[in-house]
Design a protein around this motif. Structure first.
Motif, short mmCIF file in Angstrom:
data_model
loop_
_atom_site.label_atom_id
_atom_site.label_comp_id
_atom_site.label_asym_id
_atom_site.label_seq_id
_atom_site.Cartn_x
_atom_site.Cartn_y
_atom_site.Cartn_z
N GLU A 6 -6.20 12.03 -0.09
CA GLU A 6 -7.64 11.85 -0.29
C GLU A 6 -7.94 10.54 -1.00
O GLU A 6 -8.66 10.48 -2.00
CB GLU A 6 -8.22 13.05 -1.04
N LEU A 7 -7.35 9.47 -0.44
CA LEU A 7 -7.53 8.12 -0.98
C LEU A 7 -8.06 7.21 0.12
O LEU A 7 -7.82 7.45 1.30
CB LEU A 7 -6.18 7.55 -1.46
N PRO A 8 -8.75 6.14 -0.26
CA PRO A 8 -9.18 5.17 0.76
C PRO A 8 -7.95 4.47 1.35
O PRO A 8 -6.99 4.16 0.62
CB PRO A 8 -10.04 4.17 -0.01
N LEU A 9 -7.97 4.20 2.63
CA LEU A 9 -6.89 3.50 3.30
C LEU A 9 -6.65 2.14 2.63
O LEU A 9 -5.50 1.71 2.49
CB LEU A 9 -7.20 3.31 4.79
N ALA A 10 -7.70 1.48 2.19
CA ALA A 10 -7.57 0.17 1.55
C ALA A 10 -6.69 0.24 0.30
O ALA A 10 -5.93 -0.69 0.02
CB ALA A 10 -8.94 -0.40 1.20
N LYS A 11 -6.78 1.33 -0.43
CA LYS A 11 -5.94 1.48 -1.64
C LYS A 11 -4.47 1.62 -1.25
O LYS A 11 -3.59 0.99 -1.85
CB LYS A 11 -6.39 2.68 -2.47
N VAL A 12 -4.20 2.43 -0.24
CA VAL A 12 -2.82 2.63 0.22
C VAL A 12 -2.26 1.31 0.74
O VAL A 12 -1.16 0.88 0.37
CB VAL A 12 -2.75 3.73 1.31
N TYR A 13 -3.03 0.63 1.59
CA TYR A 13 -2.61 -0.65 2.15
C TYR A 13 -2.36 -1.68 1.04
O TYR A 13 -1.38 -2.41 1.07
CB TYR A 13 -3.68 -1.17 3.12
N GLY A 14 -3.22 -1.72 0.04
CA GLY A 14 -3.07 -2.65 -1.06
C GLY A 14 -1.76 -2.45 -1.81
O GLY A 14 -1.09 -3.42 -2.17
N VAL A 15 -1.38 -1.22 -2.03
CA VAL A 15 -0.12 -0.91 -2.71
C VAL A 15 1.07 -1.31 -1.83
O VAL A 15 2.03 -1.92 -2.30
CB VAL A 15 -0.05 0.58 -3.11
N LYS B 62 1.19 -3.59 0.51
CA LYS B 62 1.28 -5.06 0.59
C LYS B 62 1.72 -5.69 -0.73
O LYS B 62 2.40 -6.71 -0.73
CB LYS B 62 -0.08 -5.67 1.00
N PHE B 63 1.35 -5.09 -1.85
CA PHE B 63 1.65 -5.69 -3.15
C PHE B 63 3.13 -5.61 -3.50
O PHE B 63 3.72 -6.56 -3.99
CB PHE B 63 0.82 -5.03 -4.25
N TYR B 64 3.75 -4.44 -3.27
CA TYR B 64 5.13 -4.24 -3.68
C TYR B 64 6.09 -4.64 -2.57
O TYR B 64 6.01 -4.13 -1.45
CB TYR B 64 5.36 -2.78 -4.08
N SER B 65 7.03 -5.53 -2.92
CA SER B 65 7.94 -6.08 -1.91
C SER B 65 8.94 -5.06 -1.37
O SER B 65 9.55 -5.29 -0.34
CB SER B 65 8.68 -7.29 -2.47
N PHE B 66 9.12 -3.93 -2.04
CA PHE B 66 10.07 -2.95 -1.53
C PHE B 66 9.47 -2.06 -0.45
O PHE B 66 10.18 -1.26 0.15
CB PHE B 66 10.68 -2.10 -2.65
N PHE B 67 8.18 -2.17 -0.18
CA PHE B 67 7.58 -1.44 0.94
C PHE B 67 7.53 -2.35 2.16
O PHE B 67 7.26 -3.54 2.03
CB PHE B 67 6.17 -0.95 0.59
N HIS B 68 7.78 -1.78 3.33
CA HIS B 68 7.83 -2.55 4.56
C HIS B 68 6.97 -1.89 5.64
O HIS B 68 7.07 -0.69 5.84
CB HIS B 68 9.27 -2.66 5.06
#
Length: 160
Positions: free
Chosen positions: A55-64, A66-72
């Motif tokens: 129940e979060l905005p997609l923009a918040k998920v995408y932001g996280v 993109k921010f952390y280099s360990f996510f691909h």
């Protein structure tokens, strides 16, 4: 691994994990780690699913993501290779190391070899400046790497 349809068994596993959390608040990074472990990467459809379930905005998920280099967001090779491009590594020749890796693997940064064995990425900084330049293959860290060492490093994974 395809993640395009929600009938993929990974979606059930991820949903059960999210539902099993005592409190979803503040658990986005934990959920994204689990999702990446299940699917191997976090493309848009997985991010949408996480956003919906938490129940979060997609923009918040995408932001996280993109921010952390360990996510691909794109699939990685069986042996993901990352080269640190922080100041110390860059000054000590990381760019030449990246060029040699790209040449030998026949891929560009961000790419995956045709056989899926290797992927090549760069990182901002791994915090091992005394070992510059640093190359990471999977979980193994190589320090003070020069272009002449690339063949030997890749050979360690040739049979794996």
């Amino acid at each position: 691994m395809t993640t395009c349809c929600k009938t993929h068994p990974g979606y059930e596993e991820l949903a059960a994990f999210i539902e099993g959390l005592p409190d979803k608040k503040g658990e986005l990074i934990t959920v994204l780690h689990r999702a990446q472990g299940i699917f191997g990467c976090l493309p848009r459809e997985i991010q949408e699913y996480v956003a919906e379930k938490m129940e979060l905005p997609l923009a918040k998920v995408y932001g996280v993501v993109k921010f952390y280099s360990f996510f691909h967001m794109l699939p990685r090779g069986k042996h993901p290779i990352s080269v640190c491009m922080g100041t110390a590594c860059y000054v000590r020749g990381a760019e030449d190391v990246v060029e040699e890796l790209a040449k030998q693997l026949k891929i560009k940064v961000g790419g995956v070899t045709e056989d899926g064995k290797f992927s090549l990425d760069t990182l901002r900084c791994v915090g091992a400046c005394g070992l510059a330049p640093v190359v990471i293959v999977g979980e193994k860290v190589y320090g003070r790497v020069s272009p002449s060492q690339i063949s030997a490093i890749l050979a360690e994974y040739a049979e794996a």
